[in-house]
Design an enzyme around this catalytic site. Structure first.
Site, PDB file in Angstrom:
ATOM      1  CE  LYS A 118       2.850   3.384 -21.918  1.00 15.46           C
ATOM      2  NZ  LYS A 118       1.755   2.956 -22.804  1.00 15.46           N
TER       3      LYS A 118
ATOM      4  NE  ARG B 237      -5.960  -1.899 -17.146  1.00 16.75           N
ATOM      5  CZ  ARG B 237      -4.815  -1.372 -17.572  1.00 16.75           C
ATOM      6  NH1 ARG B 237      -3.665  -1.931 -17.237  1.00 16.75           N
ATOM      7  NH2 ARG B 237      -4.792  -0.303 -18.326  1.00 16.75           N
TER       8      ARG B 237
END
Ligand code: ADP
Length: 213
Positions: A13, A154
């Site tokens: 996305k 992350r």
């Protein structure tokens, strides 16, 4: 043109939203990036969001709705926006509908990036992120090709958090598909292929739905 990029974590996305942002010159609103900036700045919101995000959970709806309310009030949203990462729950979608109505706006299209779960796990586990611009790169990449910064993993791309992100997506976020399908807004896009191929499919979907800027 007001667009919603919808799809599971790791479906691409953010990458596609960035390409649309460059092509149509409308802002890319990514709630994940907004939250990560708050965490990096150590704000009260960031302190609250940090452990939730690290575990792959969802930040409470009221907090997220407040963030989006402020963001949509910014002047750069007048000609449109690309929303990425919000809404993620039915209450968020309902609140957003109310907010858009207040602002005399509506989504022109919801672009659903479809990717199998097995492929998502492969993409997320081990993916590396540039701490400067938050762009992500495939496992094994050590430095940012743009500026040479050392890439990091992350917290929420670690295996347990990846598992939780996918589970919570299936439980809380997948129901949004029917919510927007009932409004005849959804274009389904095959999310596997090269970035340019997928961008091409996104543009074709917009043309087919007669959504132009
Ligand atoms: P991804 O789509 O790859 O999971 P994002 O960058 O969009 O990652 O979001 C990262 C994290 O930020 C989420 O896992 C969640 O903890 C938090 N977050 C972002 N947007 C929302 C939202 N709309 N509602 C709740 N939590 C959110």
């Amino acid at each position: 043109m007001n667009l919603l990029l919808y799809g599971p974590p790791g479906s691409g996305k953010g990458t596609q939203a960035e390409m649309l942002h460059k092509r149509f010159d409308i802002p890319h609103i990514a709630t994940g990036d907004i939250l990560r900036n708050e965490v990096a700045a150590g704000t009260p919101l960031g302190l609250k969001a940090k452990p939730i995000m690290a575990a792959g959970g969802y930040v409470p709806d009221d907090v997220m709705i407040g963030i989006i309310r402020n963001r949509l009030a910014q002047p750069d949203c007048v000609n449109g926006f690309i929303m990425d990462g919000f809404p993620r729950t039915i209450p968020q979608a309902q609140a957003l509908d109310e907010l858009l109505t207040e602002l005399s706006k509506a989504f022109d299209r919801v672009l659903y990036l479809k990717v199998e779960t097995s492929e998502l796990v492969k993409r997320l586990a081990g993916r590396m992120t540039c701490p400067v611009d938050q762009k992500t790169y495939p496992p094994g990449t050590r430095t940012c090709p743009a500026d040479g910064t050392k890439l990091v993993q992350r917290d929420d791309d670690k295996p347990d958090a990846v598992k939780h992100r996918i589970e919570i997506y299936l439980e809380k976020t997948l129901p949004l598909l029917d919510y927007y399908r009932a409004r005849h807004l959804v274009s389904e896009i095959e999310g596997v292929g090269t970035i340019d191929e997928i961008h091409g499919s996104v543009l074709s979907a917009l043309e087919k739905a007669r959504v132009t800027n």
